[in-house]
Design a protein around this motif. Structure first.
Motif, PDB file in Angstrom:
ATOM      1  N   GLY A   1       0.840  -1.224  -0.006  1.00  0.00           N
ATOM      2  CA  GLY A   1       0.028  -0.092   0.093  1.00  0.00           C
ATOM      3  C   GLY A   1       0.684   1.177   0.289  1.00  0.00           C
TER       4      GLY A   1
ATOM      5  N   ARG B   1       2.408   4.610  -1.007  1.00  0.00           N
ATOM      6  CA  ARG B   1       2.244   5.524  -2.005  1.00  0.00           C
ATOM      7  C   ARG B   1       3.059   5.616  -3.146  1.00  0.00           C
ATOM      8  N   LEU B   2       2.920   6.260  -4.056  1.00  0.00           N
ATOM      9  CA  LEU B   2       4.006   6.387  -5.186  1.00  0.00           C
ATOM     10  C   LEU B   2       4.927   7.510  -4.912  1.00  0.00           C
ATOM     11  N   ASP B   3       4.475   8.365  -4.189  1.00  0.00           N
ATOM     12  CA  ASP B   3       5.594   9.446  -3.894  1.00  0.00           C
ATOM     13  C   ASP B   3       6.297   8.986  -2.591  1.00  0.00           C
ATOM     14  N   GLU B   4       5.982   8.150  -1.963  1.00  0.00           N
ATOM     15  CA  GLU B   4       6.653   7.673  -0.702  1.00  0.00           C
ATOM     16  C   GLU B   4       7.883   6.619  -1.395  1.00  0.00           C
TER      17      GLU B   4
ATOM     18  N   ASP C   1       2.453  10.140 -14.927  1.00  0.00           N
ATOM     19  CA  ASP C   1       1.419  11.036 -14.114  1.00  0.00           C
ATOM     20  C   ASP C   1       0.715  11.946 -14.703  1.00  0.00           C
TER      21      ASP C   1
END
Length: 569
Positions: free
Chosen positions: A454, A456-459, A491
């Protein structure tokens, strides 16, 4: 008239069933007695109560269960409650998960009345009629049942039949927006030890007219992807060319633009004429999955994998260089005679081809495979629960398996997702790491930070930024540039991840120029994305006309002067 429910429990909603509809069509065609056949489909992700409602709600006299490695655990869990809810219903199990261990199933699952092994159309139809007539079932090929409390196992019979089409009006009504599957042949010309397909009868091809008719019918359903389940789609060169020519001739007419056909192929089987034909295909019309499994000769010999590896590599390079077909190639970890070092070499050779997807899979000791039969003497241990993943063997140890699972996670997120391909290429070039080393090292680093489920893409981008900028040979500003470009072209929000975002007063003016010059009609998301790189160039992505093969949006690097002159796309 007996009521028969044929049930399919999928791993995901997007999948559809084929086997129950094949059986339903066979009952309609072959049975002497009338039977009302209903197909019911669910997923393993549904609560048990919902699945019970799905399977019992029609109060069938016969309930047929299609059993696979992905749903067998759920079916086993439901069996006692199914028997409670349907005390007088005949429960019939079929499919690959029970076909090769029917005695064990009969002993372990008292709720199941019959198991059908192998191809089910004829045996299931015979069973339905015998039950309806109250006659003995003791001569039905492939049937397992109990007599005086003891299992009776009848051998399955070889078949060369071409069974009736499963694509009935009821099938199309039930399909919805899920992926349809098309079968134009049965059987496999190969006998790989890790697979079931080579145990089947020799390949038999459905009539070309039927294959073409069904292909057009599925293309008209509105589905974006149509998957052919032929074990080796291109094992007959002349037939392959005829089907490809048919698809190309009808593309944009009866076959809508945007439809994609997915094939499993033997890449070494393509001839020059077929490769030339494929080069003419519109972008995204074809996806091909080529299972090379290993580059290690001793391993291929140990599993009876017959492949012309030089031709396979040459053909894959040709297909990938065309740029119009999505190419997916497979490796399997845990095969005989392949340790971590030799697997790493296979990985590097496969990655050097630069497929859109490189799947790192793990050997599964499935019922019926020759490798499962050989496994004890080879020193294999495997998980006793589906999907029976190899835990270790003399060449492949638990620590190797854990390391490769971390490598697989990094491969999926960095490369197969398409989100970090430019960054991966830069890291490989700047660090001098082999591809296998890079994915293993970053996989270890990412996993050390905790559970990635789970994330996130930024993380995840921040993890890659943190790891990458500390690697020898990596220039931090250049790494940031590649991350920016990767993010922009994938994105459609145009948003820059916080970890590499820097306020720049020039960006506002750049975006004003772009809004004035770009045609944003029909664009997705933010319409466009832009960022200024370390050398002063502007990276711009236009969120329209996404490449159907790579998944990237149109993307350019340009100077301020080029921006001021006008359209850059």
């Amino acid at each position: 008239m007996s009521k028969v429910v044929l049930a399919a429990i999928h791993s995901k909603y997007i999948h559809s069933a084929l086997a129950p509809w094949c059986l339903a069509a066979a009952v309609e065609e072959y049975c002497l007695f009338p039977h009302q056949v209903l197909v019911r489909e669910g997923t393993i992700n549904q609560p048990d109560e919902k699945l019970l409602e799905l399977l019992t709600g029609d109060a069938p006299q016969v309930l047929g269960l299609s059993c696979y490695i992905w749903n067998w655990t759920a079916i086993r869990r439901l069996l006692p409650r199914l028997r409670q809810c349907l005390p007088d219903t005949v429960l019939v199990a079929g499919g690959p998960e029970v076909s090769f261990c029917s005695r064990q199933v009969m002993e372990d699952c008292p709720e199941i009345d019959y198991v059908i092994s192998g191809e089910g159309e004829r045996p299931f139809s015979l069973l339905m009629d015998r039950l309806a007539a109250g006659k003995d079932v003791g001569d039905i090929p492939g049937l397992s049942f109990r007599r005086d409390g003891r299992p009776v196992i009848l051998p399955s019979a070889s078949s060369r039949e071409i069974h009736p089409s499963p694509y009935t009006p009821a099938y199309f009504a039930a399909l919805g927006n899920r992926i349809p599957y098309l079968e134009t042949s049965r059987g496999c010309p190969f006998s790989c030890a890790f697979c079931l397909s080579g145990r089947e009868d020799p390949v038999r091809f459905y009539p070309m007219e039927r294959a073409q008719k069904e292909l057009l019918a599925l293309a008209a359903t509105g589905a974006r992807t149509i998957k052919l389940v032929d074990r080796t789609f291109n094992c007959n060169a002349a037939r392959t060319k005829e089907l490809l020519e048919f698809i190309l001739a009808h593309w944009g007419k009866e076959i809508p633009k945007g439809v994609c056909f997915h094939f499993e192929v033997g890449a070494d089987l393509f001839d020059e004429e077929t490769l030339a034909l494929l080069s003419t295909a519109p972008k995204g019309l074809f996806q091909m999955e080529a299972g090379l499994q290993s580059f290690h000769p001793q391993t291929l010999a140990a599993v009876s994998r017959v492949t012309d590896m030089k031709r396979l590599e040459r053909n894959l390079r040709t297909l990938i260089a065309m740029g119009n077909c999505h190419i997916h190639i497979d490796l399997i970890a845990g095969l005989p005679d392949e340790d971590l070092e030799t697997f790493g070499r296979s990985f590097d050779l496969a990655f050097a081809l630069r497929p859109q997807m490189l799947q790192l899979g793990f050997l599964k000791l499935i019922h019926g495979s020759r490798l499962r039969q050989m496994a004890p003497e080879l020193g294999y241990r495997w998980d006793p629960q589906p999907p029976y993943e190899c835990l270790d063997n003399p060449w492949f140890h638990p620590a190797d398996r854990q390391a490769l699972h971390r490598c697989e996670d990094a491969l999926e997120r960095l490369w197969n997702s398409g989100r970090f391909c430019l960054t991966v290429e830069y890291l490989l070039e700047s660090t001098g790491l082999r591809p296998f080393e890079l994915f293993c090292r970053f996989g270890d680093f990412a996993a050390a930070g905790g559970d990635l489920t789970g994330i996130r893409l930024d993380e995840y981008t921040a993890l890659l930024w943190k790891w990458g900028k500390d690697q020898p040979g990596v220039e931090m500003e250049t790494l940031r540039d590649h991350l920016l470009c990767d993010r922009l072209r994938r994105d459609n929000t145009g948003r820059i991840p916080p970890c590499i975002h820097r306020p720049d007063p020039r960006v506002g003016e750049v975006k004003r120029l772009l809004r004035e010059s770009l045609d944003l009609s029909g664009c997705d998301g933010a319409g466009f994305g832009a960022a200024i790189l370390s050398d002063g160039q502007t990276a711009v992505a236009l969120y329209r006309d996404k490449d159907p093969v790579t998944g990237n949006y149109p993307f350019v690097l340009c100077s301020r002067e080029q921006l001021e002159k006008g359209p850059i796309f």
